[in-house]
Design a protein around this motif. Structure first.
Motif, short mmCIF file in Angstrom:
data_model
loop_
_atom_site.label_atom_id
_atom_site.label_comp_id
_atom_site.label_asym_id
_atom_site.label_seq_id
_atom_site.Cartn_x
_atom_site.Cartn_y
_atom_site.Cartn_z
N HIS A 165 5.99 17.89 24.27
CA HIS A 165 6.70 16.61 24.17
C HIS A 165 8.17 16.87 24.48
O HIS A 165 8.77 17.75 23.89
N LEU A 166 8.74 16.08 25.39
CA LEU A 166 10.13 16.27 25.83
C LEU A 166 10.96 15.01 25.62
O LEU A 166 10.50 13.90 25.88
N VAL A 167 12.18 15.22 25.16
CA VAL A 167 13.20 14.18 25.10
C VAL A 167 14.38 14.75 25.86
O VAL A 167 14.85 15.84 25.54
N THR A 168 14.86 14.03 26.87
CA THR A 168 15.89 14.58 27.75
C THR A 168 16.99 13.56 28.03
O THR A 168 16.73 12.37 28.18
N VAL A 169 18.22 14.08 28.11
CA VAL A 169 19.37 13.30 28.56
C VAL A 169 20.06 14.11 29.65
O VAL A 169 20.35 15.29 29.48
N GLN A 170 20.35 13.45 30.76
CA GLN A 170 21.05 14.08 31.87
C GLN A 170 22.46 13.52 31.95
O GLN A 170 22.64 12.31 32.02
N SER B 180 26.92 17.06 34.29
CA SER B 180 26.92 18.52 34.42
C SER B 180 26.01 19.24 33.44
O SER B 180 25.97 20.47 33.45
N GLU B 181 25.27 18.52 32.60
CA GLU B 181 24.36 19.16 31.65
C GLU B 181 23.04 18.40 31.55
O GLU B 181 22.99 17.20 31.81
N THR B 182 22.01 19.13 31.14
CA THR B 182 20.73 18.54 30.77
C THR B 182 20.45 18.94 29.33
O THR B 182 20.38 20.14 29.02
N TYR B 183 20.35 17.95 28.47
CA TYR B 183 20.09 18.15 27.04
C TYR B 183 18.61 17.85 26.81
O TYR B 183 18.13 16.79 27.20
N THR B 184 17.90 18.79 26.16
CA THR B 184 16.47 18.61 25.97
C THR B 184 16.04 19.05 24.58
O THR B 184 16.49 20.08 24.07
N VAL B 185 15.17 18.25 23.97
CA VAL B 185 14.43 18.67 22.79
C VAL B 185 12.97 18.66 23.21
O VAL B 185 12.47 17.64 23.70
N ALA B 186 12.32 19.80 23.06
CA ALA B 186 10.90 19.92 23.37
C ALA B 186 10.18 20.44 22.14
O ALA B 186 10.74 21.24 21.39
#
Length: 183
Positions: free
Chosen positions: A70-75, A78-84
């Protein structure tokens, strides 16, 4: 690094490729002044995100069967923030140590092209974890916290493009992650 026994599933493809794809045309830049709390009832966690997120469920093959990631992502620009997060079968957790599972998780996330810069043990609400930093191809910096909660593995990570100067934002994101909402 301790080597796990055969019962710990290896990921066939690291989670990083998912986030790396987001640096391309799929990513949507957001403004850093729009931090918001994200709560996942199913994932039993909350985290501060620097903008609107996307969620996705992927499958990953393992010797024990298919794992759902399961992924939650914000782009941002200059960054990609992810909770998996993913849940391991009970048999895996019963026959492996936390260190072995965390070792494989870090190894799997870095793949063959990542170079580990630092790794240190962490604890979140008495749960075992690792804080890592790695260098990836093309100057991409990877920072992540891995936390094991019984059979659930959380990966809270940021991919930073070369020249990114948002350490305060990265620390805000990584430091805001909490699990055990209903406990």
């Amino acid at each position: 690094m301790s080597r796990p026994n055969e019962k710990v599933p290896r990921r066939s493809a690291p989670l990083l490729w998912v986030s790396l794809c987001l640096f391309g045309a799929q990513g949507v830049a957001c403004h850093r002044d729009s931090w918001q709390e994200f709560r996942s009832k199913d994932g039993d966690f909350k985290v501060l995100l620097p903008g609107p997120s996307t969620t996705e469920n992927l499958t990953s093959s393992s010797p024990q069967g298919t794992l759902i990631v399961h992924l939650v992502t914000v782009q941002t620009a200059s960054e990609t923030y992810t909770v998996a997060y993913n849940d391991y079968p009970k048999s895996v957790v019963e026959h492996s140590t936390s260190d072995a599972i965390l070792d494989l998780a870090v190894e799997g996330a870095l793949g063959e092209s990542g170079r580990l810069v630092s790794s240190s043990p962490i604890s979140l609400n008495k749960r075992s974890g690792r804080s890592v930093e790695a260098a990836l191809p093309e100057g991409i910096r990877y920072r992540a916290n891995f936390v094991l909660d019984a059979g659930r593995l959380y990966q809270v990570s940021v991919l930073e493009s070369p020249g990114s100067k948002h350490d305060e934002d990265v620390e805000k994101f990584l430091g805001s992650f909490q699990i055990g909402l209903d406990k």
